[in-house]
Design a protein around this motif. Structure first.
Motif, PDB file in Angstrom:
ATOM      1  N   LYS A 286      27.526  29.331 -19.105  1.00 33.06           N
ATOM      2  CA  LYS A 286      27.937  30.529 -19.167  1.00 33.06           C
ATOM      3  C   LYS A 286      27.339  31.381 -18.025  1.00 33.06           C
ATOM      4  N   GLU A 287      26.226  31.169 -17.397  1.00 30.97           N
ATOM      5  CA  GLU A 287      25.823  31.903 -16.169  1.00 30.97           C
ATOM      6  C   GLU A 287      26.724  31.595 -14.932  1.00 30.97           C
ATOM      7  N   ASP A 288      27.322  30.647 -15.146  1.00 28.46           N
ATOM      8  CA  ASP A 288      28.384  30.477 -14.162  1.00 28.46           C
ATOM      9  C   ASP A 288      29.366  31.468 -13.847  1.00 28.46           C
ATOM     10  N   PHE A 289      30.042  31.859 -14.948  1.00 29.83           N
ATOM     11  CA  PHE A 289      31.141  32.871 -14.884  1.00 29.83           C
ATOM     12  C   PHE A 289      30.541  34.354 -15.198  1.00 29.83           C
ATOM     13  N   ILE A 290      29.451  34.135 -15.739  1.00 29.63           N
ATOM     14  CA  ILE A 290      28.674  35.539 -15.968  1.00 29.63           C
ATOM     15  C   ILE A 290      28.339  36.346 -14.412  1.00 29.63           C
ATOM     16  N   SER A 291      27.711  35.294 -13.702  1.00 29.12           N
ATOM     17  CA  SER A 291      27.288  35.899 -12.267  1.00 29.12           C
ATOM     18  C   SER A 291      28.522  36.089 -11.305  1.00 29.12           C
ATOM     19  N   ASP A 292      29.561  35.135 -11.392  1.00 27.91           N
ATOM     20  CA  ASP A 292      30.706  35.182 -10.763  1.00 27.91           C
ATOM     21  C   ASP A 292      31.920  35.055 -11.511  1.00 27.91           C
ATOM     22  N   PRO A 293      32.287  36.043 -12.274  1.00 30.33           N
ATOM     23  CA  PRO A 293      33.632  36.138 -13.039  1.00 30.33           C
ATOM     24  C   PRO A 293      34.724  36.002 -12.210  1.00 30.33           C
ATOM     25  N   GLN A 294      35.020  36.840 -11.036  1.00 29.84           N
ATOM     26  CA  GLN A 294      36.289  36.471 -10.088  1.00 29.84           C
ATOM     27  C   GLN A 294      36.492  35.029  -9.929  1.00 29.84           C
ATOM     28  N   LYS A 295      35.294  34.404  -9.781  1.00 29.04           N
ATOM     29  CA  LYS A 295      35.544  32.813  -9.231  1.00 29.04           C
ATOM     30  C   LYS A 295      36.553  32.166 -10.402  1.00 29.04           C
ATOM     31  N   PHE A 296      36.337  32.564 -11.500  1.00 27.74           N
ATOM     32  CA  PHE A 296      37.046  31.963 -12.520  1.00 27.74           C
ATOM     33  C   PHE A 296      38.194  32.695 -13.395  1.00 27.74           C
ATOM     34  N   GLY A 297      38.427  33.694 -12.674  1.00 26.89           N
ATOM     35  CA  GLY A 297      39.843  34.275 -12.779  1.00 26.89           C
ATOM     36  C   GLY A 297      39.645  35.623 -13.918  1.00 26.89           C
ATOM     37  N   PHE A 298      38.346  35.989 -14.100  1.00 28.00           N
ATOM     38  CA  PHE A 298      38.024  37.096 -15.015  1.00 28.00           C
ATOM     39  C   PHE A 298      38.040  38.224 -14.105  1.00 28.00           C
ATOM     40  N   VAL A 299      38.454  39.406 -14.777  1.00 30.07           N
ATOM     41  CA  VAL A 299      37.876  40.674 -14.141  1.00 30.07           C
ATOM     42  C   VAL A 299      36.806  41.313 -14.436  1.00 30.07           C
ATOM     43  N   SER A 321      39.434  48.915 -32.978  1.00 30.86           N
ATOM     44  CA  SER A 321      38.550  48.641 -31.547  1.00 30.86           C
ATOM     45  C   SER A 321      39.515  48.868 -30.725  1.00 30.86           C
ATOM     46  N   ASN A 322      38.971  49.185 -29.292  1.00 28.56           N
ATOM     47  CA  ASN A 322      39.553  49.154 -28.113  1.00 28.56           C
ATOM     48  C   ASN A 322      39.888  47.391 -27.948  1.00 28.56           C
ATOM     49  N   LEU A 323      41.159  47.276 -27.398  1.00 27.26           N
ATOM     50  CA  LEU A 323      41.359  45.639 -27.148  1.00 27.26           C
ATOM     51  C   LEU A 323      42.182  45.680 -25.991  1.00 27.26           C
ATOM     52  N   CYS A 324      41.865  44.666 -25.010  1.00 28.12           N
ATOM     53  CA  CYS A 324      42.462  44.365 -23.745  1.00 28.12           C
ATOM     54  C   CYS A 324      43.833  43.898 -23.888  1.00 28.12           C
ATOM     55  N   PRO A 325      44.678  44.072 -23.125  1.00 23.98           N
ATOM     56  CA  PRO A 325      45.823  43.388 -23.128  1.00 23.98           C
ATOM     57  C   PRO A 325      45.924  41.832 -22.736  1.00 23.98           C
ATOM     58  N   ASP A 326      45.206  41.418 -21.943  1.00 17.20           N
ATOM     59  CA  ASP A 326      45.059  40.111 -21.424  1.00 17.20           C
ATOM     60  C   ASP A 326      43.750  39.403 -21.675  1.00 17.20           C
ATOM     61  N   ARG A 327      43.754  38.824 -22.559  1.00 16.19           N
ATOM     62  CA  ARG A 327      42.373  38.009 -23.026  1.00 16.19           C
ATOM     63  C   ARG A 327      41.941  37.034 -21.772  1.00 16.19           C
ATOM     64  N   ASN A 328      42.584  36.414 -21.160  1.00 17.18           N
ATOM     65  CA  ASN A 328      42.570  35.502 -20.067  1.00 17.18           C
ATOM     66  C   ASN A 328      41.626  36.331 -18.856  1.00 17.18           C
ATOM     67  N   LEU A 329      41.650  37.447 -18.736  1.00 15.41           N
ATOM     68  CA  LEU A 329      41.044  38.049 -17.896  1.00 15.41           C
ATOM     69  C   LEU A 329      39.427  38.613 -18.200  1.00 15.41           C
ATOM     70  N   TYR A 330      38.988  38.122 -19.494  1.00 17.03           N
ATOM     71  CA  TYR A 330      37.961  38.744 -20.225  1.00 17.03           C
ATOM     72  C   TYR A 330      36.909  37.310 -20.418  1.00 17.03           C
ATOM     73  N   ALA A 331      35.783  37.497 -19.886  1.00 19.37           N
ATOM     74  CA  ALA A 331      34.972  36.162 -20.235  1.00 19.37           C
ATOM     75  C   ALA A 331      34.265  36.331 -21.664  1.00 19.37           C
ATOM     76  N   PHE A 332      34.170  37.673 -22.327  1.00 22.45           N
ATOM     77  CA  PHE A 332      33.606  38.098 -23.710  1.00 22.45           C
ATOM     78  C   PHE A 332      34.808  38.679 -24.483  1.00 22.45           C
TER      79      PHE A 332
END
Length: 373
Positions: A286-299, A321-332
């Protein structure tokens, strides 16, 4: 396989043809035999596929927008926008998704696929998660597993049931709640007044060892055990601290607990004379995409897709709740749990990751080894 018509020929030629046909049949059946490996899941909300739907509990994920990206687009009790960790592992090993044990659909031939006993909110310790009212604590999960084995024996007989249980893959995910929903539970917990963090970690490891030995006694011979992730970096902790930085105490606790878990599992394997327990280093995965989210396609790996308040880390994910339109852009996905996309990255490391992520071997290696026995 197409039918073969044998013309007049010698008996030796006939035997060769029969052998070729038999070998072809074996090759055709091999993937099915591999796919038939049962899968059993134990643990907390990271792997609960809906057992808590059948309980009187506040730890539940049975309302929208949970499940928005599940094949049915409806909530299932998974703490995810779509598939969760056991679902994706099932995909990778060529199996059907295992049903929650409490599901009324888990009957007949479905029992051969395995079962999920996990329950959101539980921990290694029995006093973890008491605020959620009713949860299936780990030794109760084991009691249900024994009940499952009785049902399986009635279906296929004792020898075949034992073979299925011994030959199955197991997943055990515990530990995070013991810190987040016990030791560090605000304003003060009994455990934090009893132990320092290193002492509490050693206590958890001692109790976890008993749990894993009990699972071995119940027939498990290949168990994936996940360590805790970066507990201080989830949106709920960022919302609590409010300073855009991971909580150092929780991060420090994970840094103490995870190496002790690896050592304990290695000692258990030595004691048992076999690599029964395999550690999945969830922290680094998890630390991989938390420390560099853009590398894995997350905003972002800070803001949850579903929630409210700072970082969408306050309260529970629900229809308001607030809901993002594209879940693939979020790590959480929510305040605590990864999105399906992030979970797929985790499973990729479980399947093929180096010893940095999987100790002593990854799941692809396990599947290859076990297919030869």
């Amino acid at each position: 396989m197409p039918a073969l018509v044998f013309m007049s020929t010698s008996s030796s030629t006939m035997r060769v043809l029969i052998l070729i046909v038999a070998m072809g049949a074996v090759l055709e059946l091999a993937p099915q035999a591999e796919a038939a490996r049962a899968f059993f899941v134990f643990g907390d909300s990271l792997v609960d596929s809906g057992n808590n739907n059948y309980l009187v509990t506040t730890a539940r994920a049975d309302s929208p927008p949970y499940g928005i990206d599940f094949p049915t687009h409806r909530p299932t009790g998974r703490f995810s926008n779509g598939l969760n960790l056991p679902d994706i592992i099932s995909e990778e090993i060529g199996s059907e998704r295992v049903l929650p044990y409490l599901s009324p659909e888990l009957t007949g031939q479905k029992l051969l696929i395995g079962a999920n006993f996990a329950s959101a909110g539980i921990g290694i310790l029995n006093d973890t998660g008491i605020q959620f009212i009713t949860v299936i604590r780990i030794f109760r999960q084991f009691q249900l597993f024994q009940q499952y084995q009785q049902r399986l024996t009635a279906l296929v007989g004792a020898p075949q049931a034992t073979k299925l249980v011994n030959g199955a893959l197991y997943l055990m995910t515990l530990g995070g709640n013991d810190f987040v929903n016990n030791y560090f539970l605000a304003p003060i917990s009994q455990r934090s007044s009893q132990y320092s963090v290193p002492e509490f970690s050693r206590y958890l490891i001692t109790e976890f060892r008993k749990i894993l030995l009990r699972l071995f006694e119940l027939g498990a011979r290949r168990v994936l055990v996940t360590g805790t992730g970066p507990l201080g970096c989830v949106p709920s902790e960022l919302a609590r601290s409010g300073n855009d930085e991971c909580d150092p105490e929780l991060q420090g606790a994970a840094a103490i607990f995870n190496p002790q878990l690896v050592q304990m599992l290695q000692e258990l394997n030595t004691q048992l004379g076999s690599d029964v327990f395999v550690t999945a280093n969830a922290f680094d995965m998890k630390e991989d995409f938390i420390s560099d989210p853009q590398k894995f396609g997350f905003v972002t790996a800070k803001v949850a897709c579903c929630g409210q308040g700072p970082y969408n880390g306050m309260g529970q994910c629900n229809p308001t709740s607030n809901l993002c339109p594209d879940r693939n852009l979020y790590a959480f996905w929510d305040a605590f749990h990864p999105t399906e996309k992030a979970t797929r990255l985790i499973v990729k490391q479980i399947m093929t990751g180096s010893t940095k992520y999987m100790n002593p071997m990854n799941l692809s290696t396990i599947m290859a080894l076990d297919s030869r026995t």
